[in-house]
Motif scaffolding. Structure first.
Motif, PDB file in Angstrom:
ATOM      1  N   ASP A  45      -2.304  20.750 -35.528  1.00 53.92           N
ATOM      2  CA  ASP A  45      -2.730  19.553 -36.249  1.00 53.92           C
ATOM      3  C   ASP A  45      -2.485  19.726 -37.744  1.00 53.92           C
ATOM      4  N   THR A  46      -2.714  20.935 -38.232  1.00 51.21           N
ATOM      5  CA  THR A  46      -2.487  21.263 -39.638  1.00 51.21           C
ATOM      6  C   THR A  46      -1.681  22.539 -39.717  1.00 51.21           C
ATOM      7  N   LEU A  47      -0.600  22.503 -40.469  1.00 49.72           N
ATOM      8  CA  LEU A  47       0.204  23.705 -40.625  1.00 49.72           C
ATOM      9  C   LEU A  47      -0.509  24.718 -41.508  1.00 49.72           C
ATOM     10  N   PRO A  48      -0.373  26.003 -41.220  1.00 53.45           N
ATOM     11  CA  PRO A  48      -0.903  27.013 -42.126  1.00 53.45           C
ATOM     12  C   PRO A  48      -0.256  26.846 -43.503  1.00 53.45           C
ATOM     13  N   ALA A  49      -1.067  26.873 -44.553  1.00 50.32           N
ATOM     14  CA  ALA A  49      -0.561  26.590 -45.896  1.00 50.32           C
ATOM     15  C   ALA A  49       0.561  27.529 -46.301  1.00 50.32           C
ATOM     16  N   GLU A  50       0.445  28.818 -45.913  1.00 48.04           N
ATOM     17  CA  GLU A  50       1.462  29.775 -46.315  1.00 48.04           C
ATOM     18  C   GLU A  50       2.797  29.522 -45.626  1.00 48.04           C
ATOM     19  N   GLN A  51       2.770  28.784 -44.505  1.00 49.35           N
ATOM     20  CA  GLN A  51       4.003  28.427 -43.819  1.00 49.35           C
ATOM     21  C   GLN A  51       4.550  27.098 -44.344  1.00 49.35           C
ATOM     22  N   LEU A  52       3.660  26.278 -44.886  1.00 51.89           N
ATOM     23  CA  LEU A  52       4.055  24.979 -45.423  1.00 51.89           C
ATOM     24  C   LEU A  52       4.853  25.152 -46.711  1.00 51.89           C
ATOM     25  N   VAL A  53       4.425  26.094 -47.549  1.00 50.96           N
ATOM     26  CA  VAL A  53       5.072  26.335 -48.839  1.00 50.96           C
ATOM     27  C   VAL A  53       5.423  27.816 -48.937  1.00 50.96           C
ATOM     28  N   SER A  54       6.691  28.124 -48.889  1.00 50.97           N
ATOM     29  CA  SER A  54       7.120  29.518 -48.974  1.00 50.97           C
ATOM     30  C   SER A  54       6.781  30.100 -50.350  1.00 50.97           C
ATOM     31  N   GLY A  55       6.164  31.294 -50.338  1.00 47.74           N
ATOM     32  CA  GLY A  55       5.855  31.973 -51.585  1.00 47.74           C
ATOM     33  C   GLY A  55       4.500  31.650 -52.167  1.00 47.74           C
ATOM     34  N   LEU A  56       3.726  30.769 -51.510  1.00 46.02           N
ATOM     35  CA  LEU A  56       2.406  30.407 -52.012  1.00 46.02           C
ATOM     36  C   LEU A  56       1.453  31.585 -51.862  1.00 46.02           C
TER      37      LEU A  56
END
Length: 303
Positions: free
Chosen positions: A226-237
């Motif tokens: 339902d929600t992507l893991p943030a670290e996978q959504l934005v590389s390098g975050l």
């Protein structure tokens, strides 16, 4: 109150991802400051709040029911003429401007507020290591790459059935691992597996999905949360204890990218989420103002 994808522009000053208390609060503050923004969400905003029988610590509304409070939130943004665009972000490419990718469309934003809440479940073993090498989060986006190959789709909701049906027309074999109870419309060519995924393995690319009692030989694994893991959504975050690392201004490790609410870590409280959403919007507005006043050849950071 939801907005059709056809109305989505190619560029915004601000994109707000998530329509829970943090995202709605951010949108309200962006609207008051007359910014060009888009609020991205799902058909049912803040399901966790709707299930709360009673909320005792929302200032001014003692002992209010969770669903009643949720409706008040939605009524407030509706009264302010703030639409919610049904758009699931599958990837964000760094900027500024940032590029937000979805299944069927992409657009740019000068600044972003991530207010996606807490992702369901931890990353699978091997998921991060093999991301982009057989692991993905949008089957319909990458489908042509898997023509005549074998894939597995792990889905936390019924939307995954559409993606599995699409892949059945492309792949030689599609396995479907549902993390929910009722399957509605699955193509008979798709093979359902009731076991839970344990890990994804492979040397340089995905080779196998471990279901515990069974090993599936596959070329790709798609994980539809339902929600992507943030670290996978934005590389390098930059992350900290599975949460997005922010400072007191809600700035992340990337310029022009803010985070608010449960995705920034504990405590998981409504009032904290709403407060962070408002603060993130104010900081995003300051950032936008700094972009306008800066030399266009300079990359601006307000860290």
């Amino acid at each position: 109150m939801s907005e059709d994808l056809h109305t989505l522009k190619d560029h915004y000053e601000l994109a707000i991802i998530g329509c829970g208390p943090a995202g709605l609060s951010a949108a309200l503050n962006a609207k008051i400051r007359n910014r060009d923004f888009v609020l991205l969400g799902s058909e049912f905003c803040s399901p966790k709040l709707s299930k709360a029988p009673q909320v005792d610590n929302w200032l001014g509304f003692p002992e209010i029911g969770g669903e009643e409070l949720r409706q008040r939130f939605l009524d407030h943004v509706k009264e302010k003429d703030i639409p919610i665009t049904l758009f699931k972000v599958t990837n964000i490419y760094p900027g500024p401007p940032y590029t937000l990718m979805g299944k069927e469309k992409s657009f740019e934003a000068d600044t972003i507020i991530i207010a996606t809440g807490v992702s369901a479940g931890k990353l699978l073993s091997g998921e991060a290591e093999l991301l982009g090498r057989g692991v993905g989060y949008c089957a319909t986006c990458d489908g042509p790459l898997y023509k005549d190959k074998k894939v597995a789709i792990i889905s936390y909701n019924q939307e995954g059935e559409d993606e599995a049906n699409y892949m059945a027309n492309i792949c030689s074999k599609v396995y479907y691992i549902p993390y929910y109870s009722e399957i509605l419309k699955l193509d008979p060519r798709v093979e359902i597996k009731k076991s839970k995924a344990k890990k994804i393995t492979g040397d340089q690319k995905v080779e196998q999905l471990d279901l515990g009692e069974e090993q599936l030989i596959v070329d790709g694994v798609f994980i539809l949360r339902d929600t992507l893991p943030a670290e996978q959504l934005v590389s390098g975050l930059e992350m900290e204890e599975a949460a997005i690392k922010v400072n007191h201004k809600l700035e992340t490790s990337m310029p022009g990218l803010y985070a608010a609410g449960d995705c920034t870590g504990q405590p998981y409280q409504l009032i904290k989420a709403a407060g962070e959403g408002g603060t993130a919007a104010l900081q995003a507005v300051k950032y936008l103002d700094s972009l306008k006043s800066a030399d266009p050849d300079e990359v601006v950071s307000i860290h």
